[in-house]
Design a protein around this motif. Structure first.
Motif, PDB file in Angstrom:
ATOM      1  N   SER A 162       0.830  -1.206   0.000  1.00 51.95           N
ATOM      2  CA  SER A 162       0.000   0.000   0.000  1.00 51.95           C
ATOM      3  C   SER A 162       0.861   1.251   0.000  1.00 51.95           C
ATOM      4  O   SER A 162       0.547   2.244  -0.674  1.00 51.95           O
ATOM      5  CB  SER A 162      -0.929   0.002   1.219  1.00 51.95           C
ATOM      6  N   LEU A 163       1.944   1.207   0.741  1.00 54.11           N
ATOM      7  CA  LEU A 163       2.831   2.361   0.829  1.00 54.11           C
ATOM      8  C   LEU A 163       3.537   2.614  -0.495  1.00 54.11           C
ATOM      9  O   LEU A 163       3.637   3.760  -0.958  1.00 54.11           O
ATOM     10  CB  LEU A 163       3.857   2.139   1.944  1.00 54.11           C
ATOM     11  N   VAL A 164       4.011   1.549  -1.132  1.00 53.51           N
ATOM     12  CA  VAL A 164       4.686   1.693  -2.431  1.00 53.51           C
ATOM     13  C   VAL A 164       3.698   2.179  -3.489  1.00 53.51           C
ATOM     14  O   VAL A 164       4.011   3.068  -4.281  1.00 53.51           O
ATOM     15  CB  VAL A 164       5.331   0.359  -2.859  1.00 53.51           C
ATOM     16  N   GLU A 221       1.709   6.315  -7.089  1.00 55.95           N
ATOM     17  CA  GLU A 221       0.564   7.122  -7.507  1.00 55.95           C
ATOM     18  C   GLU A 221       0.856   8.610  -7.355  1.00 55.95           C
ATOM     19  O   GLU A 221       0.519   9.418  -8.238  1.00 55.95           O
ATOM     20  CB  GLU A 221      -0.659   6.734  -6.677  1.00 55.95           C
ATOM     21  N   ALA A 222       1.487   8.995  -6.247  1.00 58.45           N
ATOM     22  CA  ALA A 222       1.810  10.404  -6.026  1.00 58.45           C
ATOM     23  C   ALA A 222       2.766  10.915  -7.093  1.00 58.45           C
ATOM     24  O   ALA A 222       2.625  12.047  -7.580  1.00 58.45           O
ATOM     25  CB  ALA A 222       2.424  10.583  -4.637  1.00 58.45           C
ATOM     26  N   ASN A 223       3.725  10.082  -7.484  1.00 56.97           N
ATOM     27  CA  ASN A 223       4.682  10.483  -8.509  1.00 56.97           C
ATOM     28  C   ASN A 223       4.007  10.627  -9.861  1.00 56.97           C
ATOM     29  O   ASN A 223       4.288  11.572 -10.613  1.00 56.97           O
ATOM     30  CB  ASN A 223       5.809   9.459  -8.579  1.00 56.97           C
ATOM     31  N   ALA A 272      -4.029   9.159 -12.749  1.00 62.89           N
ATOM     32  CA  ALA A 272      -3.098   8.194 -12.151  1.00 62.89           C
ATOM     33  C   ALA A 272      -3.745   6.828 -12.009  1.00 62.89           C
ATOM     34  O   ALA A 272      -3.103   5.797 -12.268  1.00 62.89           O
ATOM     35  CB  ALA A 272      -2.614   8.708 -10.799  1.00 62.89           C
ATOM     36  N   ARG A 273      -5.001   6.786 -11.600  1.00 65.81           N
ATOM     37  CA  ARG A 273      -5.692   5.503 -11.429  1.00 65.81           C
ATOM     38  C   ARG A 273      -5.875   4.775 -12.760  1.00 65.81           C
ATOM     39  O   ARG A 273      -5.740   3.559 -12.831  1.00 65.81           O
ATOM     40  CB  ARG A 273      -7.044   5.722 -10.744  1.00 65.81           C
TER      41      ARG A 273
END
Length: 385
Positions: free
Chosen positions: A162-164, A169-171, A374-375
């Motif tokens: 989830s963190l990765v 996604e943020a990038n 992004a999604r």
């Protein structure tokens, strides 16, 4: 044989160093990516390392010739020794050339993204690299995105899916950051023209936009089509207009387009549907320019299908770029490799306006946001190990 190691920022730069130092006869022995600087292999800058060699001019061998009449069997005549040396050198050169051909083939496959070898990522991140490549994202962008993951998360955090995913996604959202939506006019109508190649869904997209602004936002809207090449396109737009209660005009010429715009000067929004144009056909592009010069649209939106291969998307974009103010991506429901969108957005500062994901009017359209882009680009699911 003299062997040297060369390092540069990319393959072209490093090969230039090889040629300058060793000449065009140099044999490439190895090519690989390395990371220089940083701490424990992290945060370093990616470099290309090439190991090359050159066959130096052999020193002539001094041969001791016995006195006449005492030539031993174990001492070869000079000409015999020369034949042997030439034969050995020829075989060695053939082996080197074979190895070089195999290496070049491997390099070409890696550069094209078709090779079996993957980037040198830690195994826990390699599956993310595979996933992003499968989504159609270029190797350069995958490297950029995962390098950001490496630099902003500690190694023990890489196993947290989830963190990765959130960091990736943020990038991606950052790359997709330019967004621009249609705003209706106040004192005069806002003119919006949709352009692009055939088959990308311009007419359906105009129907969706007109329906949304007229029915949902209660705006005064008109539609004009200059796509007189296809009778079906005219009829389709007229049908949309009848259903949603929006007037539709047909303009055969640029001057006719000007008259149609004057007729609806009381509207807040006027949408112009243009004919699908081949980016390779100069006459078609000239006709399109003539209509746009007359309309002087506030927004000229290039419509591209997300299911089109990136190489074709790039050619389309380059051809229409000087006419375009915004981008619309359609048919997102027809592809699982929408990463080509990111490849394009990484090369332009033009904003994205809308996304479409089906044929239903007016439902299957949404305002573009970095989050939604992004999604679509990386998918909703976390890849399995």
């Amino acid at each position: 044989m003299r062997v040297r190691r060369f390092v540069g920022d990319n393959v072209a730069e490093t090969m230039g160093k090889v040629k300058r130092e060793l000449g065009s006869e140099a044999v490439i022995l190895q090519t690989r990516e390395i990371r220089e600087g940083g701490f424990l292999g992290l945060f370093g800058k990616l470099k290309v390392e090439i190991t090359a060699a050159i066959e130096e001019t052999p020193v002539k061998e001094q041969i001791s010739v016995p006195k006449e009449g005492s030539l031993r069997e174990d001492v070869k005549r000079p000409q015999d020794r020369q034949v042997s040396v030439v034969k050995d050198s020829s075989e060695a050169l053939q082996e080197e050339m074979k190895a070089m051909r195999l290496l070049l083939e491997k390099m070409n496959k890696q550069m094209e993204g078709d090779g079996e070898e993957k980037s040198d990522w830690p195994p826990v991140l390699q599956r993310w690299a595979d996933h992003l490549l499968d989504r159609g994202i270029s190797e350069n962008l995958v490297r950029r995105i995962l390098s950001h993951v490496q630099q902003t998360l500690s190694p023990h955090e890489w196993v947290d899916n989830s963190l990765v995913y959130a960091r990736i996604e943020a990038n991606v959202r950052q790359i997709c950051g330019q967004i621009g939506l249609i705003q209706p006019g106040i004192d005069k109508p806002r003119i919006v023209a949709l352009i692009g190649p055939t088959g990308v869904g311009k007419t359906t997209t105009i129907g969706k936009l007109a329906a949304g602004f007229s029915i949902v936002d209660k705006r005064k809207v008109a539609m004009i089509t200059v796509d007189t090449y296809r009778v079906a396109a005219v009829e389709q737009l007229k049908t949309f207009g009848e259903i949603i209660g929006v007037p539709v005009e047909v303009a055969m010429t640029p001057s006719g387009l000007s008259d149609a715009l004057q007729l609806h000067a009381d509207k807040e929004l006027i949408f112009i549907d243009t004919a699908g144009r081949s980016p390779h056909h100069d006459l078609h592009m000239s006709e399109l320019r003539a209509f746009l010069d007359k309309a002087k649209p506030d927004f000229t939106m290039l419509v591209m299908s997300a299911s089109t291969q990136f190489a074709d998307q790039a050619r389309i974009y380059q051809r229409f770029e000087d006419l375009t103010t915004h981008l619309i991506f359609t048919k997102l429901d027809e592809t699982d490799s929408a990463g080509s969108i990111l490849n394009l957005l990484g090369q332009t500062t033009l904003p994205t306006a809308y996304l479409t994901n089906g044929q239903n009017v007016p439902d299957d359209i949404e305002a573009a946001t970095p989050y939604r882009l992004a999604r679509y680009i990386i998918g909703e699911e976390i890849p399995h190990a």
